[in-house]
Scaffold this active site. Structure first.
Site, short mmCIF file in Angstrom:
data_model
loop_
_atom_site.label_atom_id
_atom_site.label_comp_id
_atom_site.label_asym_id
_atom_site.label_seq_id
_atom_site.Cartn_x
_atom_site.Cartn_y
_atom_site.Cartn_z
N SER A 101 0.80 13.20 13.68
CA SER A 101 -0.53 13.64 13.22
C SER A 101 -1.46 13.84 14.41
O SER A 101 -2.31 14.73 14.41
CB SER A 101 -1.12 12.66 12.21
OG SER A 101 -1.21 11.38 12.76
N LYS A 148 -5.84 3.34 11.55
CA LYS A 148 -6.02 2.63 10.29
C LYS A 148 -6.51 1.19 10.47
O LYS A 148 -6.95 0.57 9.52
CB LYS A 148 -4.73 2.64 9.46
CG LYS A 148 -4.21 4.02 9.14
CD LYS A 148 -5.16 4.85 8.30
CE LYS A 148 -5.17 4.44 6.86
NZ LYS A 148 -5.72 5.50 5.99
C1 LIG Z 1 -0.19 8.58 11.42
C2 LIG Z 1 -1.40 8.83 10.59
N1 LIG Z 1 -2.19 9.86 10.90
C3 LIG Z 1 -3.29 10.16 10.17
C4 LIG Z 1 -3.63 9.41 9.07
C5 LIG Z 1 -4.83 9.84 8.24
O1 LIG Z 1 -5.86 8.93 8.20
P1 LIG Z 1 -6.82 8.86 6.92
O2 LIG Z 1 -6.10 8.05 5.88
O3 LIG Z 1 -8.03 8.19 7.44
O4 LIG Z 1 -7.07 10.25 6.44
C6 LIG Z 1 -2.84 8.31 8.71
C7 LIG Z 1 -3.14 7.50 7.54
O5 LIG Z 1 -2.42 6.62 7.14
C8 LIG Z 1 -1.70 8.02 9.49
O6 LIG Z 1 -0.89 6.99 9.17
#
Ligand SMILES: Cc1ncc(COP(=O)(O)O)c(C=O)c1O
Length: 305
Positions: A271, A40
């Site tokens: 994630s 981010k």
């Molecule tokens: C830990 C984590 N993984 C993935 C994402 C996903 O990213 P995006 O908002 O670009 O889809 C976020 C978004 O805040 C996140 O905090």
């Protein structure tokens, strides 16, 4: 060099141990190495640069955002470099470690109650409440509302940087796989990759019981993949970019998170693990020697287990 120069240009790591038993190869962008600890930082930096350029943000003006933590860390550190105070509005369902990090980066934190989620599991309704509170604060304190779910700068960050970095480091990438929170990472990166090579397949990752992008419905909004899959179709979403979807269970994600740290030496978050297990499932299903690129979205240090 300044702290801001540490944003972008993350290494593309070959996950050799994870790929060993697979027909193809998995490569991962090490976004956990960004100064704020996550992918981010890219969107945060672009939001502030664009807001200065289009005049919607002035020197010294307060910035406010609803954030599950990672956008907050990015905005806090970027705002501090530019001299703008930053307020992070977050659901109390996010891990306490995340709050600590935001405070350390100099953010003022406003916590909102959980509507229907539980600790560690933030739902769409929890997010909606935090958004309302952030908008109120923007109005009452004449602050700039970063609005990551609607701000096109989030797409631009990945179109201008993440996508080009991937093809610079791996010109023969075949597949891009990523989970979806605001959708900035998936949409911006996929758009760029397909603009250069329309044959690159872009695959979205979702929790198996909250696969709204794939199925249009949510059976259970609770899952461990914090920062993604809020049980809503994000405004940035562009379904034309998704060639397919892969769903993952909490158990698969936990197992892969352990493997990434113990086998691969990469202590990353849920994630990131969801993306890696999805890449593995994709290669096992296709049985082809493809180069799959995915994203290690953040580090594991901010999670309690
Ligand atoms: C830990 C984590 N993984 C993935 C994402 C996903 O990213 P995006 O908002 O670009 O889809 C976020 C978004 O805040 C996140 O905090």
């Amino acid at each position: 060099m300044s702290t801001l120069n540490l944003i972008h240009n993350t290494p593309l790591i070959f996950l050799d141990k994870i790929s060993a038993a697979l027909p193809g190869k998995i490569y991962a962008k090490a976004e956990h190495l960004q100064p704020g600890g996550s992918v981010k930082d890219r969107a945060a930096y672009q939001i502030i640069l664009d807001a200065y350029e289009n005049g919607s943000l002035k020197r010294g003006q307060t910035v406010v955002e609803m954030t599950s933590g990672n956008m907050g860390a990015g905005l806090a550190l970027v705002c501090r470099q530019f001299g703008n105070p930053f307020i992070a509005v977050m659901s109390e369902g996010n891990s306490p470690e995340r709050r600590k990090i935001l405070s350390a980066f100099g953010a003022e934190i406003v916590l909102t109650k959980q509507v229907d989620g539980s600790p560690g599991m933030v739902t769409g309704a929890d997010i909606a409440l935090a958004v309302d509170v952030a908008k109120d604060i923007a109005h009452n304190r004449n602050a700039f509302y970063a609005d990551q779910f609607n701000n096109p700068s989030c797409i631009r960050a990945h179109f201008n940087h993440t996508g080009p970095e991937i093809l610079r480091d791996l010109p023969d990438a075949d597949v891009f796989i990523a989970s979806v929170g605001s959708g900035g990472t998936f949409v911006g990166t996929s758009k760029y990759l397909k603009s250069v090579n329309p044959d690159i397949k872009c695959i979205a990752v979702e929790p198996e019981k909250a696969a709204i992008l794939k199925t249009g419905k949510v059976d259970d909004p609770k899952h461990i993949i914090q920062g993604t899959a809020y049980g809503l179709i994000p405004p940035h979403w562009d379904e034309a970019l998704a060639d397919d979807f892969i769903t993952v269970s909490d158990e698969e994600v936990r197992d892969m998170k352990k493997r990434l740290s113990s086998d691969q030496g990469l202590y990353v978050g849920y994630s990131a693990a969801a993306n890696a297990i999805a890449a593995q499932k994709y290669l096992l299903a296709k049985e082809l020697a493809l180069n799959v690129v995915t994203v290690l979205c953040d580090s594991g240090y901010k999670y309690s287990d």
